[in-house]
Motif scaffolding. Sequence first.
Motif, PDB file in Angstrom:
ATOM      1  N   CYS A   1       5.417  -8.009   3.348  1.00  0.00           N
ATOM      2  CA  CYS A   1       4.489  -7.472   4.364  1.00  0.00           C
ATOM      3  C   CYS A   1       5.195  -6.384   5.160  1.00  0.00           C
ATOM      4  O   CYS A   1       6.270  -6.621   5.718  1.00  0.00           O
TER       5      CYS A   1
ATOM      6  N   GLU B   1      -4.853  -3.312   3.767  1.00  0.00           N
ATOM      7  CA  GLU B   1      -4.261  -3.181   5.105  1.00  0.00           C
ATOM      8  C   GLU B   1      -5.168  -3.827   6.150  1.00  0.00           C
ATOM      9  O   GLU B   1      -6.390  -3.771   6.026  1.00  0.00           O
TER      10      GLU B   1
ATOM     11  N   GLN C   1       4.832  -4.145   8.475  1.00  0.00           N
ATOM     12  CA  GLN C   1       4.103  -4.159   9.757  1.00  0.00           C
ATOM     13  C   GLN C   1       4.418  -2.853  10.499  1.00  0.00           C
ATOM     14  O   GLN C   1       5.472  -2.707  11.099  1.00  0.00           O
TER      15      GLN C   1
ATOM     16  N   LYS D   1      -0.249  -2.459  12.096  1.00  0.00           N
ATOM     17  CA  LYS D   1      -1.051  -2.381  10.869  1.00  0.00           C
ATOM     18  C   LYS D   1      -0.210  -3.015   9.782  1.00  0.00           C
ATOM     19  O   LYS D   1       0.921  -2.594   9.533  1.00  0.00           O
ATOM     20  N   SER D   2      -0.769  -4.046   9.166  1.00  0.00           N
ATOM     21  CA  SER D   2       0.002  -4.820   8.193  1.00  0.00           C
ATOM     22  C   SER D   2      -0.557  -4.633   6.799  1.00  0.00           C
ATOM     23  O   SER D   2      -1.771  -4.500   6.608  1.00  0.00           O
ATOM     24  N   LEU D   3       0.346  -4.636   5.836  1.00  0.00           N
ATOM     25  CA  LEU D   3      -0.042  -4.516   4.426  1.00  0.00           C
ATOM     26  C   LEU D   3       0.869  -5.415   3.608  1.00  0.00           C
ATOM     27  O   LEU D   3       2.093  -5.288   3.676  1.00  0.00           O
TER      28      LEU D   3
END
Length: 137
Positions: free
Chosen positions: A96, A70, A98, A84-86
């Motif tokens: 992804c 993340e 977000q 917060k991106s993963l």
Amino acid sequence: MPASLCGTWDMISNVNLQGYMIALGISPHLRNIALKLKMKKVIEQRGDQFIIKTTSTFRNYTVSFRVGQEFEEFTRGLDNKNVKSLVKWKGNKMVCEQTGEKKDRGWAHWIEDDKLHLELYCEGEICNQVFKKKVKQ
Ligand code: VL7
């Protein structure tokens, strides 16, 4: 192992960018500029790091990340939000999520018939973009 996303790609179709931008809260003036753009993607991988550059004659946007880690993303020049991106692989798709002010926001990339596909989604609006590999010159 999914087909590589890496390379330089030219946009050939762009469906419902308007709906996606409205969901993001982009102003009508900026939406009109963005709708006229033919975007490019430059995707690179260095070790386990990916770099995705979206370029146009108006603005560029770059994000870099490691799959499964993340990270804090600020969408500078887009909707200017902290998320917060993963990024994960889900089958052949690089997905992804977000997380932030906007619900159900993210994107997915995959290869189909030698084309790069991108789905951008936010709060029920989905924009679908297709890119073809740039011919070397
Ligand atoms: C990013 C456009 C429109 C605001 C400016 C338009 C400038 C060129 O998130 C994206 O890509 C992901 C997956 O490849 C990696 O970051 C797409 C472009 C979508 C959103 C918002 C209009 C203002 C566009 C940078």
